[in-house]
Design a protein around this motif. Structure first.
Motif, PDB file in Angstrom:
ATOM      1  N   TYR A   1       0.828  -1.205   0.000  1.00  0.00           N
ATOM      2  CA  TYR A   1       0.000   0.000   0.000  1.00  0.00           C
ATOM      3  C   TYR A   1       0.864   1.258   0.000  1.00  0.00           C
ATOM      4  CZ  TYR A   1      -4.085  -2.894   1.088  1.00  0.00           C
ATOM      5  OH  TYR A   1      -5.096  -3.829   1.053  1.00  0.00           O
ATOM      6  N   GLY A   2       1.906   1.245   0.807  1.00  0.00           N
ATOM      7  CA  GLY A   2       2.783   2.402   0.878  1.00  0.00           C
ATOM      8  C   GLY A   2       3.520   2.650  -0.423  1.00  0.00           C
ATOM      9  N   ALA A   3       4.019   1.583  -1.038  1.00  0.00           N
ATOM     10  CA  ALA A   3       4.740   1.721  -2.303  1.00  0.00           C
ATOM     11  C   ALA A   3       3.824   2.276  -3.391  1.00  0.00           C
ATOM     12  CB  ALA A   3       5.311   0.375  -2.729  1.00  0.00           C
ATOM     13  N   CYS A   4       2.599   1.772  -3.453  1.00  0.00           N
ATOM     14  CA  CYS A   4       1.646   2.263  -4.454  1.00  0.00           C
ATOM     15  C   CYS A   4       1.286   3.727  -4.196  1.00  0.00           C
ATOM     16  CB  CYS A   4       0.388   1.404  -4.442  1.00  0.00           C
ATOM     17  SG  CYS A   4       0.614  -0.253  -5.128  1.00  0.00           S
ATOM     18  N   ALA A   5       1.096   4.089  -2.919  1.00  0.00           N
ATOM     19  CA  ALA A   5       0.757   5.473  -2.588  1.00  0.00           C
ATOM     20  C   ALA A   5       1.883   6.422  -2.989  1.00  0.00           C
ATOM     21  CB  ALA A   5       0.463   5.598  -1.094  1.00  0.00           C
ATOM     22  N   LEU A   6       3.123   6.022  -2.717  1.00  0.00           N
ATOM     23  CA  LEU A   6       4.261   6.846  -3.098  1.00  0.00           C
ATOM     24  C   LEU A   6       4.345   7.015  -4.610  1.00  0.00           C
ATOM     25  CD1 LEU A   6       7.278   5.790  -0.838  1.00  0.00           C
ATOM     26  CD2 LEU A   6       6.164   8.013  -0.965  1.00  0.00           C
ATOM     27  N   MET A   7       4.209   5.917  -5.327  1.00  0.00           N
ATOM     28  CA  MET A   7       4.296   5.962  -6.782  1.00  0.00           C
ATOM     29  C   MET A   7       3.218   6.867  -7.356  1.00  0.00           C
ATOM     30  SD  MET A   7       3.939   2.841  -9.509  1.00  0.00           S
ATOM     31  CE  MET A   7       2.203   2.613  -9.094  1.00  0.00           C
ATOM     32  N   LEU A   8       1.992   6.719  -6.864  1.00  0.00           N
ATOM     33  CA  LEU A   8       0.891   7.517  -7.381  1.00  0.00           C
ATOM     34  C   LEU A   8       1.046   8.997  -7.018  1.00  0.00           C
ATOM     35  CD1 LEU A   8      -2.056   5.069  -6.653  1.00  0.00           C
ATOM     36  CD2 LEU A   8      -1.124   5.673  -8.893  1.00  0.00           C
ATOM     37  N   SER A   9       1.533   9.286  -5.825  1.00  0.00           N
ATOM     38  CA  SER A   9       1.740  10.674  -5.419  1.00  0.00           C
ATOM     39  C   SER A   9       2.768  11.356  -6.317  1.00  0.00           C
ATOM     40  CB  SER A   9       2.205  10.734  -3.961  1.00  0.00           C
ATOM     41  OG  SER A   9       2.573  12.051  -3.595  1.00  0.00           O
ATOM     42  N   LEU A  10       3.892  10.719  -6.528  1.00  0.00           N
ATOM     43  CA  LEU A  10       4.929  11.297  -7.381  1.00  0.00           C
ATOM     44  C   LEU A  10       4.437  11.439  -8.822  1.00  0.00           C
ATOM     45  CD1 LEU A  10       7.989   9.322  -5.985  1.00  0.00           C
ATOM     46  CD2 LEU A  10       7.548  11.769  -5.693  1.00  0.00           C
ATOM     47  N   LEU A  11       3.746  10.414  -9.297  1.00  0.00           N
ATOM     48  CA  LEU A  11       3.237  10.445 -10.668  1.00  0.00           C
ATOM     49  C   LEU A  11       2.233  11.577 -10.851  1.00  0.00           C
ATOM     50  CD1 LEU A  11       3.006   9.134 -13.476  1.00  0.00           C
ATOM     51  CD2 LEU A  11       1.244   7.623 -12.529  1.00  0.00           C
ATOM     52  N   LEU A  12       1.302  11.721  -9.918  1.00  0.00           N
ATOM     53  CA  LEU A  12       0.285  12.757 -10.035  1.00  0.00           C
ATOM     54  C   LEU A  12       0.893  14.154  -9.959  1.00  0.00           C
ATOM     55  CD1 LEU A  12      -2.582  11.182  -7.910  1.00  0.00           C
ATOM     56  CD2 LEU A  12      -2.708  11.804 -10.325  1.00  0.00           C
ATOM     57  N   ARG A  13       1.826  14.367  -9.057  1.00  0.00           N
ATOM     58  CA  ARG A  13       2.433  15.699  -8.945  1.00  0.00           C
ATOM     59  C   ARG A  13       3.210  16.067 -10.204  1.00  0.00           C
ATOM     60  NH1 ARG A  13       5.734  15.813  -3.624  1.00  0.00           N
ATOM     61  NH2 ARG A  13       5.578  13.559  -3.720  1.00  0.00           N
ATOM     62  N   VAL A  14       3.964  15.107 -10.726  1.00  0.00           N
ATOM     63  CA  VAL A  14       4.712  15.367 -11.958  1.00  0.00           C
ATOM     64  C   VAL A  14       3.752  15.627 -13.118  1.00  0.00           C
ATOM     65  CG1 VAL A  14       6.210  14.304 -13.691  1.00  0.00           C
ATOM     66  CG2 VAL A  14       6.810  14.157 -11.265  1.00  0.00           C
TER      67      VAL A  14
END
Length: 266
Positions: free
Chosen positions: A120-133
């Motif tokens: 869950y944490g890995a997916c949240a991090l990936m999605l957060s970085l992806l969305l901000r970029v």
């Protein structure tokens, strides 16, 4: 005297929220201890704006060097992660792991304290970085580099005010940890933080992207704060520093998304 206190409080906020080498004043008995949020609350959005400005400068430099938009915004987001030591990203990952993987309140808090990262944490991090970029790239293409940099400053300031407001709206979920050590800011200090965050966002966004984008960003930030407050109350019965970090990430994304949707671009 008042100016000296403002400098002291902003320095304390920057030391707490970033890894910038902030000079230590001779008046600070223990400059690296958890600061009193009641005292520095109003300075938290200012510290956020400084952090956001660093990312904004990197974005402008990348654009000036004719780098592709994706590369420029990726470097800007990388700078934000490095400047903060991934403080808020760590909170997001721990919160996602705890809320997603725990079957009880105590188990969720136990998972959140574990330094290991889960699915869950890995997916949240990936999605957060992806969305901000992705959001910053879209803004850069449609609104230009200067407007995007200003939106990034506004998002960084307002989202850190949102994280602090969550600490005021909920009691600590545990008796130890960073949020318990820092304490709750109190209604007056939390109100000043919220007003300062909104003021900084308005100053940055109204002249460049318009009133509609500013109001939409403020509304989206409040919506993200509301969701995180309700979720944290239900999941762990209160707040932690990790949830405050997750709230910063969620509200920053919400603000950028709303600004992108309602930006006045000419």
């Amino acid at each position: 005297m008042r100016r000296h206190r403002i400098v002291q409080d902003t320095s304390a906020a920057l030391r707490f929220y970033s890894r910038l080498p902030i000079p230590v004043s001779a008046d600070d008995a223990d400059p690296f201890a958890a600061p009193s949020l009641r005292r520095i609350a109003y300075a938290v959005p200012v510290a956020g704006a400084v952090i956001g400005a660093i990312g904004g400068v990197i974005l402008l430099v990348g654009h000036a060097l004719a780098l592709p938009p994706l590369v420029s915004v990726a470097l800007a987001v990388t700078a934000l992660v490095l400047v903060t030591g991934a403080l808020h990203e760590d909170g997001l990952a721990d919160t996602a792991d705890g809320f997603g993987g725990g079957a009880s309140r105590l188990r969720r808090l136990e998972i959140m304290r574990d330094s290991r990262i889960g699915t869950y944490g890995a997916c949240a991090l990936m999605l957060s970085l992806l969305l901000r970029v992705a959001l910053l790239q879209a803004l850069l293409v449609s609104a230009g580099a200067v407007r995007t940099a200003l939106a990034l400053v506004a998002a960084a300031a307002l989202s850190r005010a949102a994280g602090l407001l969550l600490l005021e709206f909920l009691p600590p979920a545990r008796t130890d940890g960073a949020s318990a050590a820092a304490g709750q800011p109190g209604p007056d200090a939390a109100g000043k933080a919220g007003l300062m965050g909104a003021l900084l966002a308005a100053v940055a966004v109204v002249p460049s992207l318009g009133v509609a984008a500013t109001l939409a960003g403020l509304g989206a930030t409040l919506g993200g704060l509301f969701v995180m407050t309700r979720l944290s109350r239900r999941m762990i019965g209160g707040q932690t520093g990790d949830v405050a970090g997750a709230t910063q990430q969620v509200t920053e994304i919400a603000f950028l998304l709303a600004v992108l949707m309602f930006a006045r671009v000419s």
